[in-house]
Structures are given as C-alpha cells and as structure tokens.
Write an enzyme that holds these catalytic residues in place. Structure first.
Site, PDB file in Angstrom:
ATOM      1  N   SER A   1     -10.481  -0.261   6.875  1.00 38.98           N
ATOM      2  CA  SER A   1      -9.805  -0.154   5.583  1.00 38.98           C
ATOM      3  C   SER A   1      -9.100  -1.405   5.094  1.00 38.98           C
ATOM      4  O   SER A   1      -8.630  -1.441   3.960  1.00 38.98           O
ATOM      5  CB  SER A   1      -8.795   0.995   5.627  1.00 38.98           C
TER       6      SER A   1
ATOM      7  N   SER B   1     -10.002   1.887   2.639  1.00 42.89           N
ATOM      8  CA  SER B   1      -9.052   2.575   1.792  1.00 42.89           C
ATOM      9  C   SER B   1      -8.041   1.672   1.098  1.00 42.89           C
ATOM     10  O   SER B   1      -7.445   2.085   0.111  1.00 42.89           O
ATOM     11  CB  SER B   1      -8.286   3.593   2.632  1.00 42.89           C
TER      12      SER B   1
ATOM     13  N   LYS C   1       0.847  -1.200   0.000  1.00 44.47           N
ATOM     14  CA  LYS C   1       0.000   0.000   0.000  1.00 44.47           C
ATOM     15  C   LYS C   1       0.879   1.246   0.000  1.00 44.47           C
ATOM     16  O   LYS C   1       1.916   1.277   0.688  1.00 44.47           O
ATOM     17  CB  LYS C   1      -0.904  -0.043   1.241  1.00 44.47           C
TER      18      LYS C   1
END
Lengths: 494, 95, 493
Positions: C182, C158, C78
């Site tokens: 997330s 997210s 990420k």
C-alpha cells in the site's frame, strides 16, 4: 464411604471439574496501565487501550506473568517457558475489543496438583490441567434504565488466572475443599486475594454423572458461581437434576447453565447457547511469551512455606495434632500468629518450642478462635497480639495462675486491652502455692465441716470434691489446685 | 472447500454483519472465488514447518506494574454514540 | 524563483534553513495549491489553521536554532493515522465523525521534529484495496493520465491519497502505511518514491489496524533522499507497541553515498510472472543494467514460494482484519444504527458502516478462522509464510538486496478492476512477499510506460537494513533521471 447418589435405578457417581477465575493482585491491568482497584466510579479506571480505541495496542504487565508463574509453582505445576496469547473472538457489550486476549493452545502453566483436606482427616489429590492468563471483561448493568444496558469498563482488561482442574472431584464437599485449598494457596503466595464476594475468585463448575466405573457422562457447565456455598449447592442440584433426567430415560444436553442463588436451582442459558465459535488465533499485536529458567527459579525462591509443608512440619516437629495443624495453616495469618506466639512462649518459659506447642495450638484454636468468633472478628484484627497471648499462656504454664484464672484474665485482656501480668498483679490473682497458707484454709474448712469429715472418713469418697471446692472458694480460686489436692488428701486420710 | 448460502449466512452472523437474503447468493460466488484462489496453498508441503508466530525475532518485553493510564473518562466517552451517567449505553440486553 | 511547491523535501529544508522563505510561506503555497486540486479528491480533510500554527512554531524553531530536518515541512497524513481532535476515520463510514483524543506515535514524532500537517488524505477503506476506490469518501484521481487519453486513472492504493498528493505537489511528502504493498504500489503508479520500512521499525501505536502482523508506516516522497530524511523522523522504538523493535535509528541520509560497488543484487526468477506487460520487463532489465553499471554484482536467485505469497496474504490479512475490525460495533465511537437488540445494533451498524470490500474480507477472515477450518487455512498459511520468509533468508546469504518490479502494471483506469476482487488482488503480487517476511522495500520511479505512465522498481532489503535499500534506491534514481511530471489537468475550472 461413598459419595454416590442413590437413584431409583441404582447408584450414580458425580464427576466435577472446576475452572476458577482468580484475579491477579497487581496495580495495573494485564495489558494496560489503568488501575485495578475495586469499586471506583464507572469508566474511571479505563485507558484508551481498555476502551479499544482504534490503533491502541496491548503491552503485557510483568507482575501478572510473575504471579501466574508463582501460582503454578505453588501448585507444583509445570511452567511453560514458551507460551502464546490468543484472541478469543466474540461480540458483547462489555468486551470492547470484540475479543478477549487469553491463552488457548500454549498456556503459561501446565499440569500440577492440589491436595485437598476432607473431613475425618482424609485427603485427596485433585489434578490441575493448566493455568492461563487472560483479560477480564467489563460489566454490563441491565437494571439501571428501562430500555438501555449500561456498560462500565473498569474491570475490562484486569488480569485473571484461569485455573482449570481435572475432573477429579466426586462430591460437592470435595469441590468445596478444593476451592478452599486453592484460596488458601493463592492467599499464601499473594497472587490473588481470594475474595469471592468481590468477585476476585469465581468458578465455572462442570458437572456430569455416570454409573460408577463407567465412561464420563455428558457435562453441563454452571457459569460464574461466586461463593463456595453456592458452588456446592449448584453441584448438588445439578447432579440430582441430571440423575432424574437419566432415570426417566432422557439424555443430558451439553450446555451452559446459570445458578440462581435465590431459588437454589440451575437453569439453562439459552441466550449463550447459540453456536459459539471463538475463532482463536495468536494475537498478532503481541509476541510469544518466553521466560528463562532463571526467572522461574527466582520465583520459586520467592515462595513462602506453603500450607501443606507447614502443616507437616507442625505435626512432625512440634507434635501438635493434625486437626490443630490443619486449622492453623488454613490462613497464613493464623499460622504466623501461632509461630510468633510459640517463639515468644518458648522464650518466656525457657522451654523448647515443641514442649509448649500443643498448649499454644490448643489455646489459639480454642480460646482465641472462640473469642474472635463471638466478637465477629478475624485473626487479622485480633485485639490480642501473639506476644500478649504468649504472656498469658506463660503465666499459666509456669503455675503463676491456674487455668481457670487464665480464662478470667483473658476476658479482662479483651475488655481492657491490658497485659496479662499487669492484670494478675493488679487483681492479685497469683496462684497460692504456699503450703502454710493453704494448710490454714484446709484446717478451717475441716473444722467448719467436721460432720462431713467424719462421713468421708467413713468411706464416702465422693465428698473429696466438696472439700476441694470449699478450699478453692476460700482462696478465691487462687490456690494451686494440685497442692490443694495433695494436702487435702494427706489431711483427710490422716 | 467452498461455502454455500447457509455457511455465508452463518459467518455473516458470527461477524455481526447483516446481509440481506438477496445478497447472500452473489457473496457465495465472490467468497468461493477467493477460496479457490487460496486453495493453491495445498500444493505446498508444509510437513515439519513451524507456523510463523512473529514477524520480528524478538522476545516480548514485560512492562513494569505501574499505573500510567486511566482516569480519563471524558476522553474514553468523548466519541460514544450514547453515554449516560459515565457509562456507555447500549440497547438493553436480556440474559 | 521556482514555485515553492516544486521543491523536494531536502530542497525545502535547505531553503528554510537558509532563510530563503519561511515555513508559513511554504505552507501558504501548499494551502493554495490544495484549494485548486480538490477534484483529485486526495484530501478528505484540510487543516489549514493547524497548518499555519504549526508553520509559525516551525519558523520560531528555525530562528532559535532548534530546528530539525523536518521542521516546517508541510505533510499530508493518511487518514489511517490517529491525529488528536482531527478526523481519523480510515476512510470508513463506520468511524463516522471519530476524532481521537490521542496522537499516533509516528505523527507525534513528525510534529516533535517540527513538521506541518496540511490535512488528512484519502485511502482505501481500512487500507483494503489497491486503487483507492473503496474509500467511503470516493475514489482519488491519479494526477497522471496516459498520453493522448482523458481517462481518469487510479493512484494505486491503499495510500492513494498520499501518492496523489505528493505527485500533484499538494504536499511535500506524505505518510502512508503498507500492509501488502500500500505504499510501494501507489508510489509506482504516481512516479513517487514509497518506502515500506522493516516491520517493527515504525511504531504502529495510534495507526488504525488492518492486519497487525503486516501493517507498517512509511513515507511517500518525491525523492529517495526525501524518503531517507522522513523515515528517520518517523521511525522510533516505542514501548507502547510490543512489536516495535529496540534498534537504533541510523542517519539514513548519510547512507546515500551512491557507492554500490561490489554490492550483490539478487534477481529472483519467479518475478518474471505470466501476463506482465513488456514495459515492465523492459524497465526491470534496464534497472539491472543501471546497477551493473554502478559496479554492483548481479546474481540470479530463486524465491521458490513467491507464487504462494498472494494466497497466503489473502488468508492472513483478512483473518487478522476480521478480528481487528470487531471493535467497530457502534458502542464506543463512530456510527451506530439503532436496532431492537444489541445484536441487531451490531449487525445493522456494521452492515451500513463497512463497504463491500471490507465486508468481503471480514467474512473471508471469519471463515478461515472458524472451527474446523483454522488448520486448513490460517495455520497452513502461517506455515507457508515461514517458508516465504525462509526463501528470503536463504537469498540474503548470497545477495545484499533484491531488485524486482513494484507492480505488474502501470496505473489503470478508475472502475477497470473494481468489479473483480481477485484481479485487483493480483496488483500486489510483487509487493506482498516482502510484507509477509516483514522486510523493507522501496519503490523508485524508473521510467515511463509506452503510454507515458510512471513505472516503479522495487528494492527489497534485509530486515532493518533500510540503509542499503535507500543507497541502492538512490543509485537507481540517479541513473533513471526520472524527471517527468504529470500535466496539470486539474484546477483549470
């Protein structure tokens, strides 16, 4: 005695509170492992934490916590076993995180007090409101480039103790005495070097005025004053400014002001005046700071004898004057010098410390400080060690040399670095107490001044001093004045 | 509680985010929607409830006072939009 | 031979150890797959050169016997994780061009164990979002589509790039971070497993902060076993993170015994929320049955403050974010928009650098912390947060783990909820409570909706009891036999 300002409409009282930022002595910063040393190349003492790189996290330095606790204990303050670090949010170029980590609601140290020493042996207690730990900011330099400000983050994150007093001071003199005392204490315990020129101690000064006995007036805060003299000047100026405004029927705006050392005036910092809203909240990157009583007790154990206790002991146990005691304890090194010298002196003279303490304290505060003053040196780098001083004073006290010769020997010691005994030996300065030798000199003098002897015997007592002088001259000052006096009197009166 | 245009302008300034006048009004609506939503918390009786100060039940460990970082100016300045003579450079500040 | 990209992490590990294929071959197959999947927009940056050199190093370790479980496993990282000299921008324009000079603890742990970085994956800007639509780099497309529909769906957020990459088989697994859901919600939206560990289990050092008291890294994987293997590598006590907890990291894979007989599973009545589709209720009921069948005891419980979790979260998280994001000011890194004064530069830089959702949250956060409002909002929220944590503590006196749905819906269409922030926030309704209490949670794919989209079930455990969460997750996974894969509509051109 009153410290009131005489205004056109009557008396005004000044009310002063100080917020002192004292840099904690530590190798590394409060929340990062970067070094704290003063005066390095820009941005060389900056870690990724100090420069607020994304994802960096603070980790607290135990030494800074320890020193804050010791400082609190030295000020007789409550130590809060539970304290919390908060973020104080604001934007500034030298504040890389966009917030300063400080302590707002739960500081590490609570209330305490400081006894300040005023002129004419008076003292007064000034309350401590709190002490909290916080990060220093970096440094902005506005004069290096025509359109840019340069930012150096070496200071960013260095640990500061903010020592907040109660509004207990009533004059510039008291504020000065408070700062001096605070500096003495932090230096004694080694939590801050107290060096105001390098900025390791700075004060925010809160000043207001009021009619004696009335409610507190509106205060102004003078930011970041970096010497005791400037603190005092800024208070005097600011108080007078406020009185003038009030007497003209105006009112004081609560504001932040800046002291201009060149002109000696304070001026408003409008730029800092825009509604500040620091949005304090507990720093979620840290946990509450929890201390146990054993830790606090251990810190208490680690404290040296503090100046007030030392002073009291000097007066009570050693019988020296309050003035000498105050002067000696003002710096830990002076007090240590005195105690070293005293121990040595007692040994050399075979007397109890208290019997030679007055002589030693007089010698240090008089002879030594006078000489150091002339040399522009401090006691830390005194050319005469405590043991050497004891050697000199012992010779004087046991009658080997006279007080006057002792002064000469001291001069020679300062110049040559030689020991007192060696000098006395070398130069033959030993005091003559041998009555036979002295009698010979007296006889000589009386013979050479037969007329004066007659005058003296006729009642002109004042001439006694003349004879003493003549005898001393013949012995090059080495004769024991006490013996000379006694024998001369005997012979003249015979 | 709700915010108006002035309040939004004020907090935008506190947060140092330039918001054009035309965008203030829509923001007022959006922020008030959120504030209305969180207002529900007023229904909860929190008398004698201590606020959460740390998620983990641990005490803060004190670090040793060693120099373990710093002396890395190049890394510190590597991403700076403007750096001169070893300093960060920003538009001139008038104090 | 099956395509290498179809292998789970555990299978790939076993294949590597057995010498069936090399780390370089495995990496090559992913690099190729990534090239055909650009329209998913899962990756922001590919790092094939790094990947191959890491793969070669992994092959060397596999040969000399120093390999660990993660050695040679190609991962998507990420963009929130700082990776040395590689784009790490939190999918925000404000960190434009930022290449950190340091490596986050979690990724360093993975590299130390020999894992391979394929690239940095997309996400909601600063992890603020539940659909991956707030990214400066554009939305990520969910590999899944509803049956009979061409509509593009969100991958959740997210960690939407992470979940999409794992579901589309363009990474064996991915790192994610979870602040209010997330990791778990995007896993549920993509038929993958998402594990949020206990707060303090993984170091936050080097992870770009959103809300410090909530952020926690974790894996998004294909299976529960994969999650167990990967978490063991990611987790560590880190003296550089004060909130990381010094508590031994167990062998999580060993916890997957499949034996949950006598275990007590709590079913919180408050999670029967209004407006939750029937599909979700049905899969939840199904989950309860599966666990019962496996010998667990199901207990009805109450978490009375559940309703207040979301409003609490939307005070605490923006408050912390408003402060955490103050450092993005154009001075030290990233974007700078020149202004006449320093304040001008700040305001212009931050106006251009942050997207709308981030700005909204900064403003809300600034407001709730400001003078006169702190007590009413922030302090109140932290008190309610204590009550929410207390609810869980009370529940864990009666049960060992709690079963709930992960999200109140299956994946929705791109743009469907992006115009209404509040509606978007409601996506996290089931994941936020565990976040506020710092508890571990996992989302396991449990079935498909009527439209053929994956649905997830969430297990919430006691603090630092990821083992139970994984064990029960493993049982759910076996029972669900979830084997559906998205039809490959990308890469055709």
């Amino acid at each position: 005695m009153s410290n009131y300002i005489q205004g056109a409409t009557g008396d005004w009282e000044i009310v002063i509170g100080l917020e002192v930022h004292a840099q904690v002595i530590s190798q590394s910063k409060l929340f990062s492992g970067a070094a704290t040393a003063f005066g390095s190349e820009p941005n060389t003492q900056v870690s990724l934490v100090d420069s607020a790189m994304p994802g960096m996290l603070p980790v607290i330095n135990g030494e800074c916590v320890r020193q804050a606790v010791r400082t609190g204990l030295a000020l007789g303050a409550t130590i809060n076993l539970y304290s919390v670090f908060d973020r104080k949010n604001y934007f500034y170029a030298d504040l890389p995180q966009g917030y300063q980590i400080s302590q707002f609601k739960h500081p590490i140290v609570g209330e305490g007090d400081v006894v300040i020493d005023l002129d004419n042996e008076q003292s007064k207690v000034v309350g401590i409101e709190r002490i909290h730990l916080e990060q220093d900011a970096g440094k902005s330099m506005h004069d290096q480039h025509p359109t840019m400000t340069y930012v150096d983050l070496n200071r960013s994150g260095v640990a500061l103790m903010e020592i907040v007093s109660k509004p207990d001071m009533r004059s510039a003199e008291e504020a000065g005495a408070y700062l001096r005392k605070l500096r003495t204490i932090v230096r004694y315990i080694g939590s801050c070097d107290g060096n105001m020129e390098q900025g390791s101690m700075r004060a925010d000064v809160n000043v207001s005025v009021r009619r004696p006995g009335e409610e507190l007036g509106t205060r102004c805060e003078i930011k970041n004053v970096n010497s005791i003299r400037f603190v005092q000047q800024s208070i005097d100026y600011e108080a007078r400014r406020q009185v003038d405004i009030l007497e003209d029927g105006g009112q004081i705006d609560q504001e932040t002001r800046l002291f201009d050392a060149n002109s000696g005036v304070t001026r408003s910092m409008r730029s800092k005046e825009e509604a500040h809203d620091y949005r304090y909240f507990p720093d979620p990157d840290l946990l509450p700071l929890q201390l146990d009583q054993a830790f606090v007790d251990a810190q208490k154990e680690s404290l040296p004898e503090l100046p007030d206790a030392k002073k009291a002991r000097f007066i009570k146990d050693l019988g020296i004057t309050a003035y000498n005691a105050s002067v000696l304890v003002a710096e830990q090194v002076s007090a240590a010098y005195f105690e070293d010298m005293l121990a040595d002196l007692a040994k050399r003279t075979g007397k109890a410390e208290k019997d030679v303490a007055t002589a030693a304290s007089n010698w240090i505060t008089g002879e030594l400080f006078g000489a150091l003053n002339k040399l522009g040196q401090s006691i830390t780098d005194s050319p005469i060690a405590a043991g050497q001083a004891a050697e000199l004073l012992a010779l004087q006290l046991d009658g080997t040399i006279s007080g006057r010769i002792a002064k000469d020997v001291f001069e020679i010691m300062l110049e040559s670095g030689k020991g007192a005994e060696e000098i006395v030996e070398e130069k033959g300065l030993k005091q003559v107490s041998d009555t036979g030798a002295i009698e010979g000199f007296i006889d000589q003098v009386m013979t050479e001044n037969a007329a004066k002897v007659e005058e003296y015997r006729g009642g002109k007592d004042k001439l006694f001093g003349f004879f003493v002088g003549q005898v001393m001259k013949k012995t090059q000052g080495k004769a024991n004045p006490k013996v000379v006096n006694e024998m001369l009197k005997e012979k003249l009166d015979a | 509680m709700s915010v108006d245009k002035n309040t939004v302008a004020k907090i935008a300034h506190l947060a140092r985010i330039k918001v054009p006048d035309a965008s203030l009004e829509p923001l007022v609506g959006e922020l008030n929607n959120i504030l209305d939503f969180v207002e529900q918390l007023n229904e909860v009786n929190t008398d004698n409830v201590a606020p959460m100060t740390s998620v983990v039940a641990a005490t803060m460990v004190l670090r040793d006072d060693d120099i373990t970082a710093g002396d890395c100016r190049d890394e510190v300045l590597a991403n700076a939009p403007a750096a001169e003579h070893g300093f960060f450079a920003v538009p001139k500040v008038i104090e | 031979m099956t395509e290498l990209t179809a292998l789970t992490l555990a299978e790939a590990r076993d294949g590597l150890v057995a010498g069936d294929f090399s780390a370089r071959e495995l990496t090559q197959s992913y690099v190729t797959a990534m090239e055909t999947a650009t329209e998913l927009n899962a990756y922001i940056v590919d790092t094939p050169e790094q990947a191959f050199s890491m793969a070669d190093a992994a092959d060397a370790r596999l040969k000399d016997g120093t390999a660990k479980a993660m050695t040679g496993i190609p991962l998507a990282i990420k963009d929130l994780f700082c990776t040395r000299d590689v784009h790490s921008c939190s999918a925000s324009h404000i960190l434009n061009g930022f290449q950190p000079q340091y490596e986050s603890t979690v990724t360093q742990n993975l590299w130390d164990d020999g894992a391979v970085m394929l690239g940095k994956v997309n996400m909601d800007e600063f992890a603020m979002g539940s659909s991956n639509e707030t990214s400066y780099y554009g939305p990520v497309r969910n590999p899944w589509k509803a049956s009979g529909s061409e509509k593009e769906l969100v991958p959740g957020g997210s960690s939407g790039g992470s979940s999409a990459a794992v579901a589309a088989e363009i990474a064996v697994a991915a790192t994610g971070t979870d602040t209010g859901g997330s990791i778990r919600q995007p896993a549920a939206f993509t038929g993958t497993v998402g594990l949020k560990p206990t707060y303090g289990r993984c170091s936050r050092w080097g992870i770009i902060a959103f809300a410090s008291s909530l952020d926690q890294a974790g894996p998004i994987t294909r299976t529960v076993r994969d999650a167990a293997i990967m978490l063991e590598s990611m987790a560590s006590f880190d003296p550089k993170d004060t909130t990381s907890v010094d508590c031994p990291v167990p062998n999580y894979e060993a916890a997957l015994t499949g034996d949950i007989r006598g275990l007590k599973v709590g079913i919180p009545k408050e999670y029967h929320a209004d407006g939750v589709p029937e599909d979700i209720e049905k899969i939840w009921k199904q989950g309860i049955e599966w666990l019962k069948d496996a010998g667990a005891e199901v207990v009805d419980i109450s978490l009375p403050h559940t309703k207040y979790a979301l409003p609490t979260y939307y005070i605490v998280a923006p408050a912390e974010a408003s402060s955490n994001l103050a450092r993005y000011d154009g001075v030290k890194y990233g974007l700078r928009v020149t202004g006449e004064s320093l304040d001008d530069m700040y305001a212009l830089t931050r106006a251009e650098g942050f997207g709308d959702e981030v700005k909204r949250r900064i403003l809300i956060g600034t407001y709730v912390l400001s003078a006169g409002y702190y007590d009413a909002y922030y302090l109140k929220a932290q008190k309610v947060r204590s009550l929410i944590a207390r609810d869980f503590a009370n529940a864990y006196e009666k049960v060992d783990v709690i079963l709930t749905p992960t999200a109140p819906s299956a994946a929705f269409a791109l743009g469907e909820k992006s115009s209404d922030p509040l509606e978007m926030y409601l996506n996290d309704i089931f994941t936020v409570p565990a976040s506020l209490a710092g508890l571990p949670g996992i989302s396991v794919p449990a079935g498909l909706s009527q439209d053929g989209l994956p649905l997830g079930l969430q297990l919430i455990g006691r603090a630092f009891d990821e083992e139970t969460v994984l064990k029960v997750g493993g049982v759910l996974e076996s029972a669900a036999q979830f084997s559906a894969k998205p039809a490959k509509w990308w890469g055709a051109k």
